[in-house]
Design an enzyme around this catalytic site. Structure first.
Site, short mmCIF file in Angstrom:
data_model
loop_
_atom_site.label_atom_id
_atom_site.label_comp_id
_atom_site.label_asym_id
_atom_site.label_seq_id
_atom_site.Cartn_x
_atom_site.Cartn_y
_atom_site.Cartn_z
N ASP A 23 2.63 -8.37 -29.54
CA ASP A 23 2.50 -7.58 -30.76
C ASP A 23 1.93 -6.22 -30.39
O ASP A 23 1.12 -6.10 -29.47
CB ASP A 23 1.55 -8.32 -31.72
CG ASP A 23 1.58 -7.74 -33.12
OD1 ASP A 23 2.46 -6.91 -33.42
OD2 ASP A 23 0.71 -8.11 -33.92
N GLY A 24 2.36 -5.20 -31.10
CA GLY A 24 1.75 -3.88 -30.94
C GLY A 24 2.64 -2.81 -30.32
O GLY A 24 2.16 -1.71 -30.06
N GLY A 26 5.02 -1.10 -31.77
CA GLY A 26 5.13 0.00 -32.73
C GLY A 26 3.88 0.87 -32.71
O GLY A 26 3.96 2.10 -32.66
N ARG A 27 2.72 0.22 -32.74
CA ARG A 27 1.46 0.98 -32.74
C ARG A 27 1.25 1.75 -31.44
O ARG A 27 0.73 2.85 -31.42
CB ARG A 27 0.27 0.04 -33.01
CG ARG A 27 0.03 -0.19 -34.49
CD ARG A 27 -0.86 -1.37 -34.73
NE ARG A 27 -0.14 -2.61 -34.48
CZ ARG A 27 -0.70 -3.80 -34.33
NH1 ARG A 27 -2.01 -3.90 -34.38
NH2 ARG A 27 0.04 -4.87 -34.14
N HIS A 40 9.18 -0.33 -27.96
CA HIS A 40 9.94 -1.53 -27.59
C HIS A 40 10.43 -1.44 -26.15
O HIS A 40 10.40 -2.44 -25.42
CB HIS A 40 11.10 -1.75 -28.56
CG HIS A 40 10.65 -2.05 -29.97
ND1 HIS A 40 9.60 -2.92 -30.24
CD2 HIS A 40 11.06 -1.60 -31.17
CE1 HIS A 40 9.41 -2.99 -31.54
NE2 HIS A 40 10.28 -2.19 -32.14
N LEU A 134 9.89 -21.25 -12.50
CA LEU A 134 9.29 -20.94 -13.80
C LEU A 134 10.38 -21.09 -14.84
O LEU A 134 11.53 -20.73 -14.59
CB LEU A 134 8.79 -19.48 -13.78
CG LEU A 134 8.42 -18.84 -15.12
CD1 LEU A 134 7.08 -19.40 -15.61
CD2 LEU A 134 8.30 -17.31 -14.99
N ARG A 191 -2.21 -13.89 -28.21
CA ARG A 191 -1.67 -12.85 -29.10
C ARG A 191 -2.31 -11.52 -28.75
O ARG A 191 -3.53 -11.43 -28.63
CB ARG A 191 -1.93 -13.17 -30.57
CG ARG A 191 -1.28 -12.11 -31.45
CD ARG A 191 -1.35 -12.38 -32.93
NE ARG A 191 -0.49 -11.43 -33.63
CZ ARG A 191 0.37 -11.73 -34.58
NH1 ARG A 191 0.51 -12.96 -34.98
NH2 ARG A 191 1.11 -10.80 -35.13
N ARG A 197 -3.44 -13.92 -35.99
CA ARG A 197 -2.47 -14.70 -36.79
C ARG A 197 -1.56 -15.49 -35.87
O ARG A 197 -1.36 -15.13 -34.71
CB ARG A 197 -1.57 -13.74 -37.57
CG ARG A 197 -2.18 -13.06 -38.75
CD ARG A 197 -1.09 -12.38 -39.55
NE ARG A 197 -0.50 -11.25 -38.86
CZ ARG A 197 -1.02 -10.03 -38.85
NH1 ARG A 197 -2.14 -9.78 -39.49
NH2 ARG A 197 -0.42 -9.05 -38.20
N SER A 199 1.66 -16.39 -37.12
CA SER A 199 2.99 -15.84 -37.47
C SER A 199 4.17 -16.78 -37.24
O SER A 199 5.18 -16.37 -36.64
CB SER A 199 3.22 -14.53 -36.73
OG SER A 199 2.24 -13.59 -37.07
#
Ligand code: FPP
Length: 249
Positions: A23-24, A26-27, A40, A134, A191, A197, A199
């Site tokens: 997550d993150g 965009g920020r 991205h 893996l 996360r 969260r 999600s």
């Protein structure tokens, strides 16, 4: 002090399966005055770094939440960019995964994916299915509730046809209908980006998982930040509902 891959690899109680909510992106871009797309791009680069770091540290399963079913409702140009990035990354990286003995698995509702992406990914799964270093599990158009409902529907259908006795449905049978069939439950869920969260991620599978919430945005969550999370995990005591004395007599 720098944590070396070998240090994690030597830990008997390192996680076998790590699942990440990245997550993150965009920020990360916004902070630099860049378009979200650049976040991205950077996010994909970091996926590569963390896959390599996982293999080197002896992690056996890594699941990344690349795109949720709910992410389809983002602005269409952002969705388009992410799908193009996915196609390009899959085309570029699948052979390298194979050369490195990595097995690729996709979880989520593949019916939602553009036909081209689906074909590339399914070919990648077939190509790498016997690889053992893996297993990289990519959650795409994934929603845990949706996955659970699809499993329930398939068992209900079997019951209707008389193939399955509803009274015989147990955890093992149920798990065999999830997208993650055959994959052990995650030991550690990470996360990034300071959000606390889950999600709609691996809700059934993470029943006994440990959680680690990192403050870094995904493109800033590099090998060292990752290894710190793995070391933190090795210091925890997992009890699975038992008492401390039962676990370490
Ligand atoms: C998370 O940041 C990004 C996503 C959920 C979508 C895009 C994911 C990637 C580009 C990595 C994909 C990996 C592969 C294998 C192609 P966010 O956009 O939710 O960030 P924000 O919360 O700061 O807006």
């Amino acid at each position: 002090m720098e944590i070396k891959a070998e240090e994690i690899k030597q830990c008997a109680n390192k996680p076998r399966h790590v699942a990440i909510i990245l997550d993150g992106n965009g920020r990360w871009a916004k902070k630099r005055g860049l378009p979200r797309t650049m976040g991205h791009n950077e996010g994909v680069k970091n996926v590569k770094e963390i896959v390599t770091a996982s293999a080197e540290a002896g992690i056996r399963y890594l699941t990344i939440y690349a795109f949720s079913k709910q992410n389809w409702s983002r602005p269409s140009d952002e969705v388009g960019t992410i799908m193009s990035l996915l196609n390009a990354t899959a085309r570029k990286e699948i052979n390298e995964l194979h050369r490195n003995n990595v097995c690729l698995r996709i979880i989520g509702d593949k019916n939602d994916l553009p036909a081209e992406a689906r074909k590339i990914l399914e070919n990648g799964e077939a190509l790498t299915r016997d690889n053992t270093l893996l297993t990289l599990i990519v959650a795409l158009s994934y929603s845990s509730r949706d996955e659970i409902l699809r499993a329930v529907r398939s068992l209900a259908e079997d019951s209707r046809k008389g193939i399955t006795d509803p009274g015989q449905i147990d955890e093992t049978l149920f798990e065999s209908r999830l997208d993650t069939a055959g994959i052990p439950d995650p030991d550690l869920v990470i996360r990034t980006s300071g959000e606390f969260r889950i999600s709609n991620y691996l809700l059934w599978q993470s029943a006994y998982a440990e959680f680690f919430f990192a403050k870094e945005l995904w493109p800033d969550f590099h090998r060292q930040e990752y290894y710190r999370a793995l070391l933190d995990y090795t210091k925890r005591e997992r009890r699975f509902g038992k008492t401390s004395e039962q676990v370490t007599p």
